[in-house]
Design an enzyme around this catalytic site. Structure first.
Site, PDB file in Angstrom:
ATOM      1  N   GLU A  26       0.812  -1.215   0.000  1.00 57.13           N
ATOM      2  CA  GLU A  26       0.000   0.000   0.000  1.00 57.13           C
ATOM      3  C   GLU A  26       0.845   1.265   0.000  1.00 57.13           C
ATOM      4  OE1 GLU A  26       0.799   1.614   2.934  1.00 57.13           O
ATOM      5  OE2 GLU A  26       1.874  -0.221   3.469  1.00 57.13           O
ATOM      6  N   GLU A  71       4.606  -0.344   1.188  1.00 56.23           N
ATOM      7  CA  GLU A  71       4.673  -0.552  -0.259  1.00 56.23           C
ATOM      8  C   GLU A  71       4.576  -2.024  -0.646  1.00 56.23           C
ATOM      9  OE1 GLU A  71       8.202   1.275  -1.840  1.00 56.23           O
ATOM     10  OE2 GLU A  71       7.872   3.169  -0.780  1.00 56.23           O
TER      11      GLU A  71
END
Length: 350
Positions: free
Chosen positions: A175, A318
């Site tokens: 994310e 991420e």
């Protein structure tokens, strides 16, 4: 409104126990002491249960990165402004971030989704699934409507299902969303019945004053919204983020497609909690990659009964920890496939 989610949930099967037993038997017959490869053996047996193949492979890998902004960023709970979400998404799309380096190293395809960034992303490689321009501020009320929460989950489901149709062997997810450890902490506290102090961390590296403020913001958000911990949609709508919903959908869609899903850090762990609350069978498809330094992450693992592969003091997000772990997953698969058994090596142990 829950039709698609319920449909996908109904497609999540139990693992193939017979395949797991056969994989375990082969592992014990390899030229090594039984169990000496530790968690690698556990992983390959889990993969056998997911795929039904005692020699599973993870040749085709896809990383699904969900991005969105958060209204609670206005409360000053992050070390950086919300504009950094957009900046980093462009960085992903141009190949300059940590996740890009790790995906290249692990030969993993990266797909970046916009579920709710504050501005429109103008780039040919963005997958635009914007539901709204950032969530609302959770200290004032719900982050989003129930229908928006459902849409975010459905977006992740469809992303995972498309990967399965394209021949993916494994999916990882991650994310991007400035301030997203704040809603994640609120969700973790509600879903695990832990105190706010037990789950709130320093996120992007906030100072002590901001850290204390963050804890108060999380407490206020929980009090204002008072979600039912047994209802994932309500918890997500009241406290969550659109990218959290997207990852929840990725996890559900992967499980329904009989694909293992590699979890990343704290925020991804929150999405896994939500998915497991929708269907507890999801847990059999989860591979926890690493333990984040965020204190709530270990509480989530304890809640789900999972143990991570790595502990590298990471807290980037991420999906970096998840993609980094793909190398260990591949190693596990190659061990059971390429190692000789004692019989094949011409050694009789009887």
């Amino acid at each position: 409104m829950m039709k698609r989610i319920n449909e996908i949930s109904s497609q999540i099967d139990e693992p193939d126990i017979e395949a797991m037993k056969k994989a375990g038997k082969r592992l014990d017959s390899l030229t090594k002491p039984p169990g000496s490869l530790g968690k690698l053996e556990d992983i390959v047996q889990k993969l056998a249960g997911i795929t039904g193949n005692i020699k599973p492979a993870v040749k085709n890998r896809t990383h699904l990165l969900m991005a969105a902004d958060h209204g609670v960023a206005d409360e000053g709970v992050s070390a950086v402004p919300s504009e950094v979400t957009e900046f980093m998404v462009y960085n992903f799309l141009e190949g300059g971030a940590a996740i890009n380096v790790l995906c290249r190293q692990a030969e993993t395809e990266l797909k970046v989704f916009d579920l709710g960034i504050n501005n429109d992303i103008e780039h040919e490689d963005i997958i635009d699934r914007k539901i709204k321009y950032g969530t609302d501020n959770i200290v004032n009320g719900p982050a989003m409507s129930r229908s928006e929460a459902i849409s975010s989950i459905e977006t992740g489901i469809e992303a995972a299902c498309k990967c399965a149709e394209s021949g993916a062997d494994i999916i990882s997810t991650g994310e991007m969303g400035i301030a997203n450890t704040t809603p994640s902490s609120a969700i973790a506290a509600v879903m695990t019945s832990r105190s706010v102090e037990d789950v709130v961390g320093r996120g992007s590296g906030i100072d002590q004053k901001t850290f204390e403020k963050k804890k108060e913001i999380v407490k206020k958000a929980i009090k204002v919204n008072d979600p039912d911990p047994q209802n994932s949609i309500e918890v997500l709508a009241d406290l969550g983020g659109l990218e959290i919903g997207g990852m929840t959908g990725v996890i559900l869609g992967s499980a329904a497609s009989s694909l293992p899903v590699l979890l990343d850090g704290f925020i991804c762990g929150v999405a896994a909690l939500l998915a497991c609350n929708i269907n507890s069978g999801v847990k059999d498809y989860l591979i926890p990659s690493h333990k984040s330094v965020e204190p709530g992450h270990v509480k989530i693992y304890q809640e789900m009964g999972l143990e991570p592969m790595l502990d590298l003091d990471m807290r980037l997000g991420e999906g970096t920890g998840a993609v980094l772990n793909i190398n260990q997953i591949e190693a596990a698969c190659r061990m059971i496939d390429e190692m000789a058994t004692f019989a094949e090596a011409g050694m009789d142990l009887d």
